[in-house]
Write a protein that holds these residues in place. Sequence first.
Motif, PDB file in Angstrom:
ATOM      1  N   LEU A 213      -4.589  75.532  52.319  1.00 53.94           N
ATOM      2  CA  LEU A 213      -5.768  75.594  51.465  1.00 53.94           C
ATOM      3  C   LEU A 213      -5.832  76.935  50.726  1.00 53.94           C
ATOM      4  O   LEU A 213      -6.170  76.995  49.535  1.00 53.94           O
ATOM      5  N   GLN A 214      -5.480  78.016  51.427  1.00 56.35           N
ATOM      6  CA  GLN A 214      -5.478  79.343  50.813  1.00 56.35           C
ATOM      7  C   GLN A 214      -4.380  79.484  49.753  1.00 56.35           C
ATOM      8  O   GLN A 214      -4.533  80.211  48.775  1.00 56.35           O
ATOM      9  N   GLN A 216      -3.253  76.971  47.954  1.00 54.27           N
ATOM     10  CA  GLN A 216      -3.365  75.885  46.981  1.00 54.27           C
ATOM     11  C   GLN A 216      -3.607  76.385  45.558  1.00 54.27           C
ATOM     12  O   GLN A 216      -3.160  75.765  44.590  1.00 54.27           O
ATOM     13  N   HIS A 217      -4.291  77.530  45.409  1.00 59.81           N
ATOM     14  CA  HIS A 217      -4.595  78.025  44.074  1.00 59.81           C
ATOM     15  C   HIS A 217      -3.331  78.448  43.318  1.00 59.81           C
ATOM     16  O   HIS A 217      -3.317  78.501  42.085  1.00 59.81           O
ATOM     17  N   LEU A 286     -14.133  78.047  52.245  1.00 58.88           N
ATOM     18  CA  LEU A 286     -13.138  77.921  51.183  1.00 58.88           C
ATOM     19  C   LEU A 286     -13.302  76.590  50.450  1.00 58.88           C
ATOM     20  O   LEU A 286     -13.201  76.530  49.213  1.00 58.88           O
ATOM     21  N   HIS A 289     -16.246  76.982  48.047  1.00 60.94           N
ATOM     22  CA  HIS A 289     -15.900  77.740  46.844  1.00 60.94           C
ATOM     23  C   HIS A 289     -15.042  76.906  45.890  1.00 60.94           C
ATOM     24  O   HIS A 289     -15.225  76.967  44.666  1.00 60.94           O
ATOM     25  N   LYS A 290     -14.126  76.114  46.455  1.00 61.60           N
ATOM     26  CA  LYS A 290     -13.261  75.290  45.601  1.00 61.60           C
ATOM     27  C   LYS A 290     -14.048  74.189  44.891  1.00 61.60           C
ATOM     28  O   LYS A 290     -13.612  73.671  43.864  1.00 61.60           O
ATOM     29  N   SER A 291     -15.204  73.809  45.443  1.00 64.24           N
ATOM     30  CA  SER A 291     -15.965  72.702  44.861  1.00 64.24           C
ATOM     31  C   SER A 291     -16.863  73.133  43.709  1.00 64.24           C
ATOM     32  O   SER A 291     -17.417  72.274  43.005  1.00 64.24           O
ATOM     33  N   GLU A 294     -16.630  71.602  40.122  1.00 66.25           N
ATOM     34  CA  GLU A 294     -15.715  70.462  40.189  1.00 66.25           C
ATOM     35  C   GLU A 294     -16.452  69.258  40.764  1.00 66.25           C
ATOM     36  O   GLU A 294     -17.315  69.395  41.629  1.00 66.25           O
ATOM     37  N   ALA A 297     -13.043  68.617  44.880  1.00 64.81           N
ATOM     38  CA  ALA A 297     -11.868  69.463  45.064  1.00 64.81           C
ATOM     39  C   ALA A 297     -10.667  68.593  45.426  1.00 64.81           C
ATOM     40  O   ALA A 297     -10.837  67.501  45.994  1.00 64.81           O
TER      41      ALA A 297
END
Length: 440
Positions: A213-214, A216-217, A286, A289-291, A294, A297
Motif C-alpha cells: 500500500l505504501q 502503490q503511489h 493510509l 488518505h488515498k480515498s 476519489e 481507491a
Amino acid sequence: MTATDPYDVIGIGIGPFNLGMAALLDPVDHVKAAFFDETAEFNWHPGMLIEGADLQVPFLADLVTFADPMSPYTFVNYLHKQNRLHKFFFFNRFDIPRTEYNHYAQWVAGQLGSCHFGKRVTDVKDYKKEGEQLYEVVVEDREAKVIERYFTRHVVMGTGSVPLVPDGFDQFPVEDVVHTSQYLCHRDTFDKAENILVVGSGQSAAEVFLDLLQRQHSFDYRLHWITRSPGFFQLESGKVGQEIFSPDYVDYFHDLPFEKREEELPNLYHIRNGVEEKTLHEIYDLLYHKSIGEDRAPVTVRASSDVESIDVNDNGHYTVTCRQWMEEKEYRIMADKIVLATGYKPNIPGWLEKFSDVMEWEDDKRFKVTRDYRLVFKDDRPNNFFTITNIEHSHGAGATNLGLAVYRNMKIINEIAGEEVYPEQSGTVFQSFGTPEESE
C-alpha cells in the motif's frame, strides 16, 4: 566427539531457540554442546524483514535475559557493543525493529564456537557400545560435501517450521505465487504488476499489505486483500490476557488432558493471532488518505473468503477463484502476483520416523512431550531427546513465543546438567490458573 568422548548435547537447527540455548550453555564448562544448521549463516525470516516492522515481544525477550540478565549476550549489551545504547535510549520504545533483532542474533551467533552453520543433519540413530547408550548424529558438510558423525548423550530438536502452502498452489512460479516467507526476495518483480492479491489476515499478511500500500503511489497496480476469517481482527494485547505466555500458564496447560488442551487452543486464537493495533491503524489511515478526492481507491479488502483455486488465464495472468462462505457464492479476482500469508507447519525431519514405534503419541500426528520438553519413549532410556518443535498441543499457545524461549532452555539445560544451573521461577504472574489450593 567420538563415542568414547561424546557431547553432552547436540542441537539440531539454529533458530532463536537453539541459539539462545547455545548462548546460555557457553559459560557452563561441564556441559559439552554443539549445534548444527544447514544454512550458511543465521538469518531469521529474511523474507519478512520489512523496514519499519517490529518484533511482537519486548526486547527483554532476547536470547538470555530471563535466565541471566548479566550475560554478555543480552540485547542491552549488544546495543552497548554496537554504540547504539544512547540511540536506543532516545528511541524510547520497548519493542524493537525486527531487522535489529536479526542483527542482534547474528552478533551472538558469531561469538559462539558451539554453533556450526552449513551443516545439515541427515540422520539420528540410537547407538550402544559397551553398555553405554548414546545418539549418533550424522551430519553433511554442505561445502566440503563430506559426511561427519558425532555422538551425544542428549539431542535437542529445534528444526522449527516451514511455510504452509495449500495443495496445488506450489505449481506456479515462485516469483508469482509467493509465500510471505519469501516476500522480500521477490518484491521487486511486483512493480510492473497490474493486480496484486494478498491472502490471509495475520500480522504477516497485514505487514505485506501495508508495504504494498505504501509503495502503490510509485506504481500503477490495484491491490486486493482477502481472508477466510470473518474479519481483520486486532491482536489481543491486554496485559492480563498476555499472561498465558508465562511459565505458570504452561504448567496449567500441560497438566490438562489431551482432549481439553485441544479444546482450549482455538479459544486463544485472538491472543496468539491477529494484527497489532499499530499496523491496523497505519493501514486504515493510509486508506483514508488515498480515498480523498476519489470515488474509490484502487484497493479491495474482503473477509469471509476462501481461495479455492488459482489458474493461468489466456493472457498469462492468474484467475483466482474465491468463495464467500457466509453467502455461499463464488467470485473471481484477476491477479499478476499473489502473496500467501498462509502460515507455517512444524518441520519434522524424516529420520524421526524410525523412532515412531518406540515413542508414545497423543494422537496419530502429535507425539507425547513431558513438561520439560522430552519426547516420551516406551523404553526407559537414560538419554533424552528434547524437542522445541511441534509442541503447541503439549505446551499451549506460547509454544513458539519468544518470550518463553529462555524458560524452555532453562528447563532443558537443568535437566541435561543434572543440577539447577539456572534457577527456575514460579508465581511469575498475577493471574492464577486452574482450581484454587485448599489454603487459598
